[in-house]
Structures are given as structure tokens and as C-alpha cells.
Design an enzyme around this catalytic site. Structure first.
Site, PDB file in Angstrom:
ATOM      1  N   ASP A  82       0.865  -1.181   0.000  1.00  0.00           N
ATOM      2  CA  ASP A  82       0.000   0.000   0.000  1.00  0.00           C
ATOM      3  C   ASP A  82       0.904   1.233   0.000  1.00  0.00           C
ATOM      4  OD1 ASP A  82      -1.659   2.119   0.499  1.00  0.00           O
ATOM      5  OD2 ASP A  82      -2.552   1.248   2.310  1.00  0.00           O
ATOM      6  N   ASN A 126      -6.748  12.827 -10.815  1.00  0.00           N
ATOM      7  CA  ASN A 126      -7.471  13.245 -12.022  1.00  0.00           C
ATOM      8  C   ASN A 126      -7.325  14.760 -12.145  1.00  0.00           C
ATOM      9  OD1 ASN A 126      -9.725  14.589 -10.607  1.00  0.00           O
ATOM     10  ND2 ASN A 126     -10.250  12.492  -9.986  1.00  0.00           N
ATOM     11  N   ASP A 148      -5.737   7.511  -5.405  1.00  0.00           N
ATOM     12  CA  ASP A 148      -6.126   8.887  -5.090  1.00  0.00           C
ATOM     13  C   ASP A 148      -6.972   8.921  -3.810  1.00  0.00           C
ATOM     14  OD1 ASP A 148      -6.355  11.593  -5.505  1.00  0.00           O
ATOM     15  OD2 ASP A 148      -7.755  11.454  -7.185  1.00  0.00           O
ATOM     16  N   GLY A 207      -5.402   1.451 -13.500  1.00  0.00           N
ATOM     17  CA  GLY A 207      -6.619   1.057 -12.790  1.00  0.00           C
ATOM     18  C   GLY A 207      -7.829   1.600 -13.517  1.00  0.00           C
TER      19      GLY A 207
HETATM   20  N1  AR6 Z   1      -1.218   1.439  -3.177  1.00  0.00           N
HETATM   21  C1  AR6 Z   1      -0.636   1.043  -4.333  1.00  0.00           C
HETATM   22  N2  AR6 Z   1      -1.319   0.811  -5.466  1.00  0.00           N
HETATM   23  C2  AR6 Z   1      -2.669   0.997  -5.439  1.00  0.00           C
HETATM   24  C3  AR6 Z   1      -3.350   1.419  -4.271  1.00  0.00           C
HETATM   25  C4  AR6 Z   1      -2.566   1.651  -3.107  1.00  0.00           C
HETATM   26  N3  AR6 Z   1      -3.122   2.059  -1.944  1.00  0.00           N
HETATM   27  N4  AR6 Z   1      -4.680   1.515  -4.573  1.00  0.00           N
HETATM   28  C5  AR6 Z   1      -4.824   1.165  -5.870  1.00  0.00           C
HETATM   29  N5  AR6 Z   1      -3.614   0.831  -6.394  1.00  0.00           N
HETATM   30  P1  AR6 Z   1      -6.041   3.907 -10.015  1.00  0.00           P
HETATM   31  P2  AR6 Z   1      -5.609   5.405 -12.518  1.00  0.00           P
HETATM   32  C6  AR6 Z   1      -3.260   0.438  -7.779  1.00  0.00           C
HETATM   33  O1  AR6 Z   1      -7.402   3.553 -10.476  1.00  0.00           O
HETATM   34  O2  AR6 Z   1      -5.796   4.193 -13.345  1.00  0.00           O
HETATM   35  C7  AR6 Z   1      -9.070   7.761  -9.407  1.00  0.00           C
HETATM   36  O3  AR6 Z   1     -10.435   7.831  -9.200  1.00  0.00           O
HETATM   37  C8  AR6 Z   1      -4.371  -0.102  -8.645  1.00  0.00           C
HETATM   38  O4  AR6 Z   1      -4.489  -1.505  -8.404  1.00  0.00           O
HETATM   39  O5  AR6 Z   1      -5.855   4.348  -8.615  1.00  0.00           O
HETATM   40  O6  AR6 Z   1      -4.471   6.335 -12.853  1.00  0.00           O
HETATM   41  C9  AR6 Z   1      -8.479   9.117  -9.741  1.00  0.00           C
HETATM   42  O7  AR6 Z   1      -9.148  10.161  -9.077  1.00  0.00           O
HETATM   43  C10 AR6 Z   1      -3.858   0.190 -10.041  1.00  0.00           C
HETATM   44  O8  AR6 Z   1      -2.955  -0.832 -10.485  1.00  0.00           O
HETATM   45  O9  AR6 Z   1      -5.398   5.087 -10.948  1.00  0.00           O
HETATM   46  C11 AR6 Z   1      -8.683   9.199 -11.225  1.00  0.00           C
HETATM   47  O10 AR6 Z   1      -9.986   9.628 -11.544  1.00  0.00           O
HETATM   48  C12 AR6 Z   1      -3.050   1.467  -9.883  1.00  0.00           C
HETATM   49  O11 AR6 Z   1      -2.886   1.632  -8.474  1.00  0.00           O
HETATM   50  C13 AR6 Z   1      -8.489   7.770 -11.682  1.00  0.00           C
HETATM   51  O12 AR6 Z   1      -8.830   6.962 -10.568  1.00  0.00           O
HETATM   52  C14 AR6 Z   1      -3.702   2.707 -10.461  1.00  0.00           C
HETATM   53  O13 AR6 Z   1      -5.108   2.636 -10.319  1.00  0.00           O
HETATM   54  C15 AR6 Z   1      -7.054   7.487 -12.044  1.00  0.00           C
HETATM   55  O14 AR6 Z   1      -6.952   6.204 -12.576  1.00  0.00           O
END
Ligand code: AR6
Length: 178
Positions: free
Chosen positions: A15, A29, A39, A129
Site C-alpha cells: 500500500d 485526475n 487517489d 486502474g
Molecule cells: N497502493 C498502491 N497501489 C494501489 C493502491 C494503493 N493504496 N490503490 C490502488 N492501487 P487507479 P488510474 C493500484 O485507479 O488508473 C481515481 O479515481 C491499482 O491496483 O488508482 O491512474 C483518480 O481520481 C492500479 O494498479 O489510478 C482518477 O480519476 C493502480 O494503483 C483515476 O482513478 C492505479 O489505479 C485514475 O486512474
């Protein structure tokens, strides 16, 4: 733990909000006002100081939002990390030139950290993600961008790439180009 570039890059699972580093990177975002995924976790654990700093940045510098590929720095609030670097990744299937934008997220985040003399930076897998960037392609783009940026950022001692699952980490390891 897997390391690359003479130990300057480490690949791990966990994490990202629990890391005691100089800066954690947030996959934000354009609104800079929070969301789900990383985020949400960063704002939840980091507290309202981060949101206040983001609001101020919006009002003073980015009234129309932070464009994809850009990066900005705020306090780390209650996080163990001192600072948060917020960057906006490309939305797969919506933004043009997603490779260049994703590379820019990594490069500008590293440059920003170096400009503030921050020695350790932790990244999540930006855009892989909610934004839907294919994880194998993201691995190649991220590793190339990080290697390029580190070649010009001597102050950065350690970049940690933090994956939420072992499966995600293994996809990265199979497709990275360090
Ligand atoms: N620690 C490490 N990795 C994580 C954690 C954590 N605590 N939580 C999730 N991941 P995402 P994006 C991973 O969706 O695709 C948000 O709503 C997750 O499994 O967080 O850039 C923002 O506000 C994935 O592999 O980011 C934007 O609207 C990776 O982090 C949007 O999502 C990125 O997933 C950004 O989307």
C-alpha cells in the site's frame, strides 16, 4: 524485492500510503480534488491538508484542471511521506498519444522531486486502474521513462514502484525495459 539501475529502482508490492519516503506519487485526475483507487487512499490517509493544498493549486494555477502528463507537489499531510506529487495519467481510449502522456507523468514527477531535492519517490502504476491503460504496455513505457529521467536527476537516490498485487508486479517484471 527486485531492483534495477544499480539499486536506484526497486519494485515491490504493498500500500503506497504506508511508505516513509520523501514523496509518494498520486494517480490523480484533472480536478485534483480526489477520487477512488490510489487517489482516494492518499486523501483518506493524508487528511484534509492535502485537499486544501490541491484546492489552492486549482484556484491559483489550474482553474481548468491539471492537464494529463503534468505533475504538481503538495504537502504529505498525515502520510508518512513528506510530500505528495499529483500527476494525471492518460485515459486509455480517450486521450491521444497515451504513451507520451504516461511517460511525461513519470518524467515530470521525477524532475519535480529532483528540483525539490527529494531523494526518494514512490510511484503507483499510473493509469492502469480506473484509466484502463494495459498493464504490460504501461510497464514498458514507465520503465523507459524512469530510466531516462533518472539519467538526468542525480539527486534521486531511490525510486520505488509499488504494485497493489503480486500479479500486477509480475506483469511489470515481465514487460519492463530497464
Ligand atoms: N497502493 C498502491 N497501489 C494501489 C493502491 C494503493 N493504496 N490503490 C490502488 N492501487 P487507479 P488510474 C493500484 O485507479 O488508473 C481515481 O479515481 C491499482 O491496483 O488508482 O491512474 C483518480 O481520481 C492500479 O494498479 O489510478 C482518477 O480519476 C493502480 O494503483 C483515476 O482513478 C492505479 O489505479 C485514475 O486512474
Amino acid at each position: 524485492m527486485h531492483t534495477f539501475l544499480n539499486g536506484r529502482v526497486e519494485v515491490r508490492t504493498g500500500d503506497i500510503t504506508s511508505l516513509r519516503v520523501d514523496a509518494v506519487v498520486n494517480a490523480a485526475n484533472s480536478t485534483l480534488l480526489g477520487g477512488s483507487g490510489v487517489d482516494g487512499a492518499i486523501h483518506r490517509r493524508g487528511g484534509k491538508q492535502i485537499l486544501e493544498a490541491c484546492r489552492e493549486l486549482r484556484e491559483t494555477c489550474y482553474p481548468r484542471g491539471l492537464p494529463p502528463g503534468e505533475a504538481v507537489l503538495t504537502t504529505g499531510g498525515n502520510l508518512p511521506a513528506r510530500y505528495v506529487i499529483h500527476t494525471v495519467g492518460p485515459v486509455w481510449g480517450r486521450d491521444q498519444h497515451p504513451e507520451a502522456l504516461l511517460a511525461s507523468c513519470y518524467k515530470k514527477s521525477i524532475m519535480l522531486a529532483a528540483n525539490h531535492s527529494l531523494g526518494s519517490v514512490a510511484f503507483p502504476a499510473i493509469s492502469t486502474g480506473a484509466y484502463g491503460y494495459p498493464k504490460d504496455e504501461a510497464a514498458a513505457v514507465a520503465s523507459c521513462a524512469i530510466a531516462q529521467a533518472l539519467a538526468q536527476a542525480d539527486a534521486i537516490e531511490r525510486v520505488s514502484l509499488v504494485f497493489f498485487s503480486e500479479a500486477d508486479r509480475d506483469v511489470f517484471l515481465a514487460h519492463q525495459q530497464f
